[in-house]
Scaffold this motif. Structure first.
Motif, PDB file in Angstrom:
ATOM      1  N   VAL A  29      73.997  40.124  -8.945  1.00 25.70           N
ATOM      2  CA  VAL A  29      75.208  39.304  -8.917  1.00 25.70           C
ATOM      3  C   VAL A  29      76.447  40.195  -8.890  1.00 25.70           C
ATOM      4  O   VAL A  29      77.396  39.951  -8.127  1.00 25.70           O
ATOM      5  N   PHE A  30      76.454  41.240  -9.711  1.00 26.29           N
ATOM      6  CA  PHE A  30      77.604  42.146  -9.765  1.00 26.29           C
ATOM      7  C   PHE A  30      77.846  42.802  -8.406  1.00 26.29           C
ATOM      8  O   PHE A  30      78.985  42.867  -7.928  1.00 26.29           O
TER       9      PHE A  30
ATOM     10  N   ARG B 115      82.503  31.926   3.009  1.00 30.46           N
ATOM     11  CA  ARG B 115      82.880  30.586   3.421  1.00 30.46           C
ATOM     12  C   ARG B 115      83.709  29.914   2.341  1.00 30.46           C
ATOM     13  O   ARG B 115      83.553  28.735   2.052  1.00 30.46           O
ATOM     14  N   GLY B 116      84.608  30.640   1.731  1.00 32.46           N
ATOM     15  CA  GLY B 116      85.429  30.056   0.677  1.00 32.46           C
ATOM     16  C   GLY B 116      84.689  30.089  -0.634  1.00 32.46           C
ATOM     17  O   GLY B 116      84.329  31.144  -1.139  1.00 32.46           O
ATOM     18  N   VAL B 117      84.413  28.918  -1.199  1.00 29.91           N
ATOM     19  CA  VAL B 117      83.735  28.824  -2.487  1.00 29.91           C
ATOM     20  C   VAL B 117      82.275  29.230  -2.336  1.00 29.91           C
ATOM     21  O   VAL B 117      81.566  28.764  -1.444  1.00 29.91           O
ATOM     22  N   ASP B 118      81.816  30.111  -3.206  1.00 22.92           N
ATOM     23  CA  ASP B 118      80.413  30.551  -3.178  1.00 22.92           C
ATOM     24  C   ASP B 118      79.574  29.550  -3.948  1.00 22.92           C
ATOM     25  O   ASP B 118      79.259  29.733  -5.126  1.00 22.92           O
ATOM     26  N   VAL B 119      79.155  28.485  -3.265  1.00 19.69           N
ATOM     27  CA  VAL B 119      78.409  27.413  -3.929  1.00 19.69           C
ATOM     28  C   VAL B 119      77.082  27.927  -4.466  1.00 19.69           C
ATOM     29  O   VAL B 119      76.658  27.561  -5.572  1.00 19.69           O
ATOM     30  N   GLY B 120      76.418  28.783  -3.691  1.00 16.90           N
ATOM     31  CA  GLY B 120      75.141  29.326  -4.148  1.00 16.90           C
ATOM     32  C   GLY B 120      75.278  30.093  -5.443  1.00 16.90           C
ATOM     33  O   GLY B 120      74.421  29.992  -6.331  1.00 16.90           O
ATOM     34  N   LEU B 121      76.352  30.854  -5.589  1.00 15.57           N
ATOM     35  CA  LEU B 121      76.580  31.617  -6.811  1.00 15.57           C
ATOM     36  C   LEU B 121      76.830  30.687  -7.986  1.00 15.57           C
ATOM     37  O   LEU B 121      76.319  30.909  -9.091  1.00 15.57           O
ATOM     38  N   ILE B 122      77.596  29.630  -7.756  1.00 18.30           N
ATOM     39  CA  ILE B 122      77.872  28.663  -8.822  1.00 18.30           C
ATOM     40  C   ILE B 122      76.576  27.987  -9.278  1.00 18.30           C
ATOM     41  O   ILE B 122      76.320  27.832 -10.482  1.00 18.30           O
ATOM     42  N   LEU B 123      75.734  27.591  -8.321  1.00 14.63           N
ATOM     43  CA  LEU B 123      74.453  26.964  -8.665  1.00 14.63           C
ATOM     44  C   LEU B 123      73.549  27.924  -9.416  1.00 14.63           C
ATOM     45  O   LEU B 123      72.850  27.538 -10.367  1.00 14.63           O
TER      46      LEU B 123
END
Length: 290
Positions: free
Chosen positions: A39-40, A6-14
């Motif tokens: 994560v990798f 969905r574009g930006v991976d907000v969950g990954l950033i958090l």
């Protein structure tokens, strides 16, 4: 099963934000390595999700046994990854400090594979009992089964206390069972059998037979005794007096002040408010809160 982007991976950033709030130096090595691997593989998956998820059909009938290794460390989307890895942080910090890195790594490796096997047995049994072959096609992916097993271990090694699950106060010893039912009722698309497999494997370890088998296979593996675990504990990260995560309350530093139960309830409310987020991420939710 295709990964949802969905574009930006907000969950990954958090997730990365919370990891750095905890501090890399404060995360035990096996926990940190397991998190980094997940994560990798989220960023660079080895195969599409349909090629890594585990099911009776693909695992048993098609003999694609590599799925037992690949399924736990691949995730459907960034929120799926986020909830699982935050839960891993909490449990990993507590359990790895308690058990030692070598034994904890051994447990993670065995549980990851064994839970996939138990999951297939459960789905096969359901297919036979309900006369519904679709259970053999159910394909699961993600780390939540392992997290349910780790929750059982955490409650075993840190007994006492209560958990608040959706307003219901229950002994932490039985919290995983209530969470199992609550998650399935509020998010029916999640893998009930996968979560149940995790609980069963955790019980197999804490009640003795699996732990004895693992000890027998390991031979003279010294980390099953307390003195070896104590040496491992003081040999690395935990020897530093400034290590800040010695009590459950310190978990607040990377959960925004929310208790695990509050995180669980918030995630379920979000799921009910926006069914579009009822993706497998809640499948693994804070499963295992506490």
């Amino acid at each position: 099963m295709q990964r949802r982007r969905r574009g930006v991976d907000v969950g990954l950033i958090l997730l990365l934000s919370q990891v750095f709030q905890v501090g890399l130096e404060n995360i035990p090595p096996v926990t940190l390595g397991t998190l980094a691997l997940n994560v990798f593989l989220f960023l660079k998956p080895l195969k599409p999700l349909l090629k890594v998820c585990i099911s009776v059909d693909q695992g048993y009938y098609q003999k694609d046994w590599q799925r037992l290794l690949l399924a736990p460390v691949h995730h459907a989307d960034d929120w799926h990854l986020y909830f699982n890895m935050v839960s891993l942080l909490w449990k990993g910090i507590k359990l790895e400090r308690k058990l030692g890195s070598v034994l904890f790594g051994y447990i993670i490796a065995v549980f990851s594979v064994l839970i996939g096997i138990v999951y297939m047995v459960l789905e096969f049994a359901l297919a036979g009992l309900l006369n519904d072959s679709s259970y053999k096609m159910n394909c699961a992916v993600g780390f939540s089964g392992v997290l349910f097993a780790l929750k059982v271990l955490n409650n075993h090694y840190h007994p006492g206390g209560t958990s608040n699950i959706m307003g219901i106060r229950v002994s932490s010893r039985y919290a995983c069972w209530l969470e199992l039912v609550a998650i399935h009722l509020c998010s029916p698309g999640t893998s009930f059998a996968g979560h149940l497999a995790g609980i069963l494997v955790g019980l197999m370890y804490t009640l003795g037979p699996l732990k004895m088998l693992m000890k027998a296979i390991a031979g003279d593996f010294p980390y099953f005794n307390d003195s070896a675990r104590q040496r491992d504990y003081y040999s690395g990260y935990s020897r530093h007096p400034s290590y800040p995560y010695n009590t459950p309350g310190d978990y607040d530093t990377y959960t925004g002040g929310l208790t695990e139960e509050e995180q669980f309830e918030r995630a379920l409310r979000n799921s009910l408010h926006d069914r579009g987020r009822n993706f497998i991420a809640l499948d693994i939710l804070s499963y295992c809160l506490s």
